[in-house]
Design an enzyme around this catalytic site. Structure first.
Site, PDB file in Angstrom:
ATOM      1  N   GLY A 131       0.781  -1.234   0.000  1.00  0.00           N
ATOM      2  CA  GLY A 131       0.000   0.000   0.000  1.00  0.00           C
ATOM      3  C   GLY A 131       0.810   1.280   0.000  1.00  0.00           C
ATOM      4  O   GLY A 131       0.304   2.333   0.403  1.00  0.00           O
ATOM      5  N   SER A 132       2.070   1.226  -0.472  1.00  0.00           N
ATOM      6  CA  SER A 132       2.836   2.481  -0.477  1.00  0.00           C
ATOM      7  C   SER A 132       2.253   3.463  -1.499  1.00  0.00           C
ATOM      8  O   SER A 132       2.275   4.681  -1.275  1.00  0.00           O
ATOM      9  CB  SER A 132       4.316   2.214  -0.739  1.00  0.00           C
ATOM     10  OG  SER A 132       4.525   1.784  -2.056  1.00  0.00           O
ATOM     11  N   ASN A 133       1.718   2.944  -2.597  1.00  0.00           N
ATOM     12  CA  ASN A 133       1.071   3.857  -3.562  1.00  0.00           C
ATOM     13  C   ASN A 133      -0.241   4.391  -3.004  1.00  0.00           C
ATOM     14  O   ASN A 133      -0.562   5.567  -3.190  1.00  0.00           O
ATOM     15  CB  ASN A 133       0.854   3.144  -4.905  1.00  0.00           C
ATOM     16  CG  ASN A 133       2.127   3.120  -5.712  1.00  0.00           C
ATOM     17  OD1 ASN A 133       2.558   4.134  -6.251  1.00  0.00           O
ATOM     18  ND2 ASN A 133       2.777   1.964  -5.760  1.00  0.00           N
ATOM     19  N   LYS A 138     -15.607 -16.163 -10.588  1.00  0.00           N
ATOM     20  CA  LYS A 138     -15.098 -14.798 -10.805  1.00  0.00           C
ATOM     21  C   LYS A 138     -16.233 -13.795 -11.084  1.00  0.00           C
ATOM     22  O   LYS A 138     -16.225 -12.692 -10.532  1.00  0.00           O
ATOM     23  CB  LYS A 138     -14.079 -14.828 -11.948  1.00  0.00           C
ATOM     24  CG  LYS A 138     -13.328 -13.536 -12.124  1.00  0.00           C
ATOM     25  CD  LYS A 138     -12.068 -13.782 -12.919  1.00  0.00           C
ATOM     26  CE  LYS A 138     -11.377 -12.499 -13.252  1.00  0.00           C
ATOM     27  NZ  LYS A 138      -9.979 -12.685 -13.562  1.00  0.00           N
ATOM     28  N   MET A 183      -3.349  -7.471  -7.238  1.00  0.00           N
ATOM     29  CA  MET A 183      -2.710  -8.598  -7.918  1.00  0.00           C
ATOM     30  C   MET A 183      -3.738  -9.608  -8.424  1.00  0.00           C
ATOM     31  O   MET A 183      -3.635 -10.809  -8.172  1.00  0.00           O
ATOM     32  CB  MET A 183      -1.670  -9.239  -6.996  1.00  0.00           C
ATOM     33  CG  MET A 183      -0.478  -8.340  -6.761  1.00  0.00           C
ATOM     34  SD  MET A 183       0.188  -7.725  -8.353  1.00  0.00           S
ATOM     35  CE  MET A 183       1.565  -6.752  -7.822  1.00  0.00           C
ATOM     36  N   ARG A 184      -4.720  -9.095  -9.108  1.00  0.00           N
ATOM     37  CA  ARG A 184      -5.773  -9.951  -9.644  1.00  0.00           C
ATOM     38  C   ARG A 184      -6.149  -9.387 -11.006  1.00  0.00           C
ATOM     39  O   ARG A 184      -6.259  -8.160 -11.160  1.00  0.00           O
ATOM     40  CB  ARG A 184      -6.968  -9.847  -8.703  1.00  0.00           C
ATOM     41  CG  ARG A 184      -7.816 -11.059  -8.648  1.00  0.00           C
ATOM     42  CD  ARG A 184      -8.711 -10.998  -7.429  1.00  0.00           C
ATOM     43  NE  ARG A 184      -8.153 -11.702  -6.296  1.00  0.00           N
ATOM     44  CZ  ARG A 184      -8.049 -13.013  -6.205  1.00  0.00           C
ATOM     45  NH1 ARG A 184      -8.457 -13.771  -7.188  1.00  0.00           N
ATOM     46  NH2 ARG A 184      -7.525 -13.585  -5.142  1.00  0.00           N
ATOM     47  N   ASN A 200      -3.980   2.115 -13.965  1.00  0.00           N
ATOM     48  CA  ASN A 200      -3.062   1.186 -13.303  1.00  0.00           C
ATOM     49  C   ASN A 200      -1.660   1.780 -13.302  1.00  0.00           C
ATOM     50  O   ASN A 200      -1.309   2.559 -14.193  1.00  0.00           O
ATOM     51  CB  ASN A 200      -3.058  -0.142 -14.081  1.00  0.00           C
ATOM     52  CG  ASN A 200      -2.159  -1.191 -13.442  1.00  0.00           C
ATOM     53  OD1 ASN A 200      -2.146  -1.356 -12.216  1.00  0.00           O
ATOM     54  ND2 ASN A 200      -1.395  -1.909 -14.257  1.00  0.00           N
ATOM     55  N   HIS A 250       2.400   0.539 -13.240  1.00  0.00           N
ATOM     56  CA  HIS A 250       3.230  -0.640 -13.459  1.00  0.00           C
ATOM     57  C   HIS A 250       4.703  -0.235 -13.383  1.00  0.00           C
ATOM     58  O   HIS A 250       5.105   0.763 -13.986  1.00  0.00           O
ATOM     59  CB  HIS A 250       2.914  -1.263 -14.823  1.00  0.00           C
ATOM     60  CG  HIS A 250       3.654  -2.541 -15.032  1.00  0.00           C
ATOM     61  ND1 HIS A 250       3.305  -3.712 -14.378  1.00  0.00           N
ATOM     62  CD2 HIS A 250       4.749  -2.828 -15.764  1.00  0.00           C
ATOM     63  CE1 HIS A 250       4.155  -4.659 -14.719  1.00  0.00           C
ATOM     64  NE2 HIS A 250       5.042  -4.157 -15.553  1.00  0.00           N
TER      65      HIS A 250
HETATM   66  C1  GAR Z   1       3.881  -1.285  -7.249  1.00  0.00           C
HETATM   67  O1  GAR Z   1       5.260  -1.293  -7.499  1.00  0.00           O
HETATM   68  C2  GAR Z   1       3.102  -1.376  -8.535  1.00  0.00           C
HETATM   69  O2  GAR Z   1       3.731  -0.734  -9.603  1.00  0.00           O
HETATM   70  C3  GAR Z   1       3.054  -2.874  -8.742  1.00  0.00           C
HETATM   71  O3  GAR Z   1       2.777  -3.375  -7.462  1.00  0.00           O
HETATM   72  C4  GAR Z   1       3.455  -2.562  -6.496  1.00  0.00           C
HETATM   73  C5  GAR Z   1       2.513  -2.270  -5.347  1.00  0.00           C
HETATM   74  O4  GAR Z   1       3.214  -1.647  -4.304  1.00  0.00           O
HETATM   75  N1  GAR Z   1       2.061  -3.250  -9.700  1.00  0.00           N
HETATM   76  C6  GAR Z   1       2.257  -4.184 -10.633  1.00  0.00           C
HETATM   77  O5  GAR Z   1       3.265  -4.841 -10.723  1.00  0.00           O
HETATM   78  C7  GAR Z   1       1.088  -4.358 -11.608  1.00  0.00           C
HETATM   79  N2  GAR Z   1       1.417  -5.254 -12.643  1.00  0.00           N
HETATM   80  P1  GAR Z   1       2.450  -0.931  -3.113  1.00  0.00           P
HETATM   81  O6  GAR Z   1       1.481  -1.977  -2.528  1.00  0.00           O
HETATM   82  O7  GAR Z   1       3.510  -0.572  -2.137  1.00  0.00           O
HETATM   83  O8  GAR Z   1       1.728   0.259  -3.668  1.00  0.00           O
END
Ligand code: GAR
Length: 201
Positions: free
Chosen positions: A11-13, A64, A89-90, A106, A108
């Site tokens: 959840g840092s984002n 689903k 992650m789904r 999203n 990435h």
């Molecule tokens: C992030 O680095 C995001 O870019 C990645 O998951 C991480 C979540 O980090 N997403 C993917 O790889 C999507 N394909 P967070 O939980 O600290 O925000």
């Protein structure tokens, strides 16, 4: 505009987005966290920011479509206009994505279309790429795919370790994602020349 963040992990984002909304850098309301993992650290972060959490476990639903229908119901009840995937992650079904066309974004951790998938930083590092980066994009029916909103490149230095690279990527993410959301909220984005405003769909 009412925003829902979908997240499964650290959840840092989520944290960076919640901060940007709290400080009014983004003029919107962070109405909801949708989380599919009861152990995710993001749940505590949402609590700290007073953001309502809807925990939805795939195992509690027969299939689903059932699982996604419940999410759709919650999004409708909460009058959500923009869905922000932040480490969710789904893979969402085509039906779900088409229903919310141009309303799902999203982040990435690579320069798409390179290094799709769930280990993008590791994959770029192991590949020996000299440049990688971060992409924010609208979500379409394909994985880690869709019209690009913002990208930032990052040079991988000789002395970078996986850990130092991860730290640099996350630092970029925490600036780039709030900025992309701000552009969405202000309806300053175009896809193929046409203005996109999630709330108007
Ligand atoms: C992030 O680095 C995001 O870019 C990645 O998951 C991480 C979540 O980090 N997403 C993917 O790889 C999507 N394909 P967070 O939980 O600290 O925000």
């Amino acid at each position: 505009m009412r925003i829902a963040v979908f997240a499964s992990g650290r959840g840092s984002n989520f944290n960076a987005i919640a901060k940007a909304i709290k400080s009014q850098k983004i003029k919107a309301s962070l109405a909801l966290l949708i989380c599919d993992n009861p152990d995710a650290a993001v749940i505590l972060k949402a609590k700290r920011f007073g953001v309502k959490t809807f925990l939805i476990k795939r195992a509690d639903y027969k299939d689903k479509p059932d699982f996604e229908n419940k999410i759709i119901q919650v999004l409708q009840e909460e009058k959500i206009s923009l869905i922000v995937l932040a480490g969710f992650m789904r893979i969402l079904s085509n039906d779900f994505v088409l229903r919310f066309k141009n309303k799902i974004i999203n982040i990435h951790p690579s320069l798409l279309p390179a290094f799709k998938g769930s280990h993008a930083i590791l994959d770029a590092f192991n590949y020996g790429a000299k440049v990688t980066g971060v992409t924010v994009h609208f979500v379409d029916e394909l994985m880690d795919h869709g019209p690009i909103i913002l990208q930032q490149a990052l040079k991988i230095e000789e002395n970078d370790t996986l850990e130092s690279l991860e730290a640099k990527i996350h630092k970029i993410e925490h600036r780039l994602y709030p900025e992309a959301i701000r552009l969405c909220v202000q309806a300053r984005l175009k896809i193929k020349g046409r203005k996109v405003h999630p709330a108007l769909h």
